[in-house]
Design a protein around this motif. Structure first.
Motif, PDB file in Angstrom:
ATOM      1  N   HIS A   5      12.335 -31.228 -70.813  1.00 25.97           N
ATOM      2  CA  HIS A   5      11.915 -31.912 -69.597  1.00 25.97           C
ATOM      3  C   HIS A   5      12.561 -33.298 -69.578  1.00 25.97           C
ATOM      4  O   HIS A   5      13.078 -33.761 -70.597  1.00 25.97           O
ATOM      5  N   SER A   6      12.531 -33.978 -68.458  1.00 22.06           N
ATOM      6  CA  SER A   6      13.127 -35.309 -68.332  1.00 22.06           C
ATOM      7  C   SER A   6      12.670 -36.216 -69.466  1.00 22.06           C
ATOM      8  O   SER A   6      11.484 -36.298 -69.758  1.00 22.06           O
ATOM      9  N   GLY A   7      13.632 -36.869 -70.115  1.00 20.95           N
ATOM     10  CA  GLY A   7      13.325 -37.799 -71.200  1.00 20.95           C
ATOM     11  C   GLY A   7      13.167 -37.158 -72.572  1.00 20.95           C
ATOM     12  O   GLY A   7      13.127 -37.861 -73.568  1.00 20.95           O
ATOM     13  N   THR A  23      17.333 -36.448 -63.478  1.00 19.60           N
ATOM     14  CA  THR A  23      16.264 -37.035 -62.665  1.00 19.60           C
ATOM     15  C   THR A  23      14.898 -36.467 -63.072  1.00 19.60           C
ATOM     16  O   THR A  23      14.805 -35.400 -63.679  1.00 19.60           O
ATOM     17  N   VAL A  24      13.864 -37.189 -62.722  1.00 18.98           N
ATOM     18  CA  VAL A  24      12.495 -36.797 -63.063  1.00 18.98           C
ATOM     19  C   VAL A  24      12.232 -35.369 -62.595  1.00 18.98           C
ATOM     20  O   VAL A  24      12.663 -34.959 -61.515  1.00 18.98           O
ATOM     21  N   ASP A  25      11.514 -34.624 -63.405  1.00 19.13           N
ATOM     22  CA  ASP A  25      11.123 -33.239 -63.127  1.00 19.13           C
ATOM     23  C   ASP A  25      12.285 -32.245 -63.132  1.00 19.13           C
ATOM     24  O   ASP A  25      12.148 -31.144 -62.620  1.00 19.13           O
ATOM     25  N   ASP A  41      18.671 -36.739 -69.589  1.00 16.65           N
ATOM     26  CA  ASP A  41      18.647 -37.961 -68.789  1.00 16.65           C
ATOM     27  C   ASP A  41      18.825 -37.642 -67.309  1.00 16.65           C
ATOM     28  O   ASP A  41      19.313 -38.465 -66.535  1.00 16.65           O
TER      29      ASP A  41
END
Length: 127
Positions: A54-56, A32-34, A30
């Protein structure tokens, strides 16, 4: 007599069903993106190996716990120092989960899902 046999069969099936419940531990990135998260989780008897998320994305595994079941994970992302945490401890986690022991790794803490209250609880701070 026949009623006693039926009752005995029902009790045996109920006990067998309770023992068949498996615990699922899920750890999600969870961040941040990337942001790529590397997890290496293991118990005293099983090494799940290093996983890159990876994110998510998440990793999950299933097992039959006993009162001594415990899993640790080393957690690493970006150039943040590796942290070692107890991600599942049967003795402590029984109050918040039986089959859905979900965790969310965020930039400043780890959240544990309380399946009985349907809420996320802050369990670990990185600082």
């Amino acid at each position: 007599m026949a009623m006693n046999n039926v009752l005995a069969i029902v009790v045996v099936l109920m006990v067998a069903n309770v023992k068949a419940i498996k615990t699922t531990v899920r750890v999600e990135n969870d961040l941040t993106v990337d942001t790529i998260l590397t997890l290496h989780c293991k118990s005293s008897t099983k090494d799940l190996g290093a996983k890159v998320l990876h994110s998510g994305q998440y990793i999950e595994w299933f097992f039959q716990p006993n009162e001594n079941t415990k899993y640790w994970c080393s957690v690493l992302w970006n150039n943040i120092q590796q942290k070692n945490i107890v991600i599942y401890d049967a003795a402590k986690d029984a109050e918040i989960c039986t089959d859905k022991c979900w965790r969310g790794i965020s930039p400043d803490r780890i959240y544990f899902y309380n399946q009985f209250k349907s809420t996320w609880e802050n369990r670990y701070h990185w600082n």
